[in-house]
Enzyme design. Sequence first.
Site: not given
Length: 510
Positions: A245-246, A248, A250, A269, A303
């Site tokens: 995910g993002s 922020a 993570g 990731e 991504c």
Amino acid sequence: MTAVDHQAFATGLASRRAGKPVVVPHVVGGQERFDGDLITREDPSKPSVTVSGCHDATEDLVRLAVDTSRAAQREWAQVPLPERIEHVRRAIDHVAGAVDDWALRVALEIGKTHGAARAEGLEVLDILRCYTEYAARPGAFEDERSADPTGFANDSVLRPYGVFGVITPFNFPIVQAAGPTVAALLAGNGVVVKTSHQGPWSGHGVLEMCAAMDLPVGLVNIVHGADEPGRALAASDVDGISFTGSVAVGRTIMRSFTDGPYARPVIAEMGGKNPVVVTDTADLEAAADGIVFSAFDLAGQKCSALSRVLVTPGAHDRLVELVAERARRVVVADPAAADAFAGPVVTTEALARFDRIVAASRDGGFTVHGGERVDGDGYFVRPAIVSSVPADHELSTTEHFLPFLTISRVPSFAEALRAANATPMGLTAGIYTGDLEEARTFLHGIEAGCVDVNVPGHATTGWWPGPQTFGGWKASGSTGTHTLGKWYWQQFARQQARKLPAELADLLAH
């Protein structure tokens, strides 16, 4: 893909859209549960159609899922690795037979076109084959025992952590749940999967895959819902987390997992702001082909997607023309259309965000090609190409996760490389050049985990289990070890070095 294959796919979409929504249950300890408020999921191609639903898992249910998995993991940890491999391999036939059904789910919930939707199941199939093959290699899980002059035996083994939480994104709802689940199981762990509420029916396929493995009851549990179940899973006493995910979110998980009496592993990731460098010596036709595919496949919602082009002066004007011309030919349509290249963006929020950044580009005085809404009910937009924007402008440095591409003129190859690295992220990157020294310098200097050089169809995308591993540097990844490769699954275990009298080691070995 044949016309017959696509016709069957289109017929399947129509049939599913005409039927009742599939509401998937949580499954904990082999029991179906419907705890929490109902969340429905619309078809982003036809938002008036509800295609699936799930319930927003409660914190108590998430904790129960972790506890249940932990109890079953004690049995699973005692199963020798060769037997664990055989259990996991039992899912291969199931997944091979599920590819077309999974493709329908992903197309309906996420809006993926036929080829991209089928690739979910095909990639899971290759993950199963590759990871089990890697795990079966000699020395993959333990070193050979050695003796020292004092009569002691020494070896080193990998031991499971316990229970891993797996938190998945919307864009690859099956693959990003299946990959870490398979790896964690091979390493001897239990798993609690939390799916994306934008693709719960798709993500539920991973529970079905695990059912085919004949695992201890409760070893793999699945919970659905929006953000709160994910937070609850990260806040639980799981022994590790796999997160996609993002940056922020993570990084928040990573910080929380260093608290407490000891740090726990986070295998994350976390996206990318992925550049391609194009120099004056490049084959601009090949560059334009690769740029358009990598920027607008899956409507830019992955991504690895290309989102910024850094081009030297002699190639700039012609490259902008070629990219804009190719982008105009991109077919944005319902996945049921045989010629659809890209489907919709995933939500009304994504649609509104796209409109805002396109408007900001025009307001900033930059040249915008495309960027319009596509007529109809779905969340469809034309790819946007913004040129004349500086390489360090916010539009060029923010990850938008949309079909939005900036093209920036830079004075030299050296400056292009500097700009490519001037971001905290480092997932994918590419270059098109006819200069051998530029290619060599790029490979040595680029700060990214996945790199393409002069690939006609893929500027920054195209990774697959076995042939090409996938992972990021800097803020794009937490471990430096890629998925899809031979070292990935070993991250789900920790090393233990052992020394004991040789005669005792011989007795314990039997």
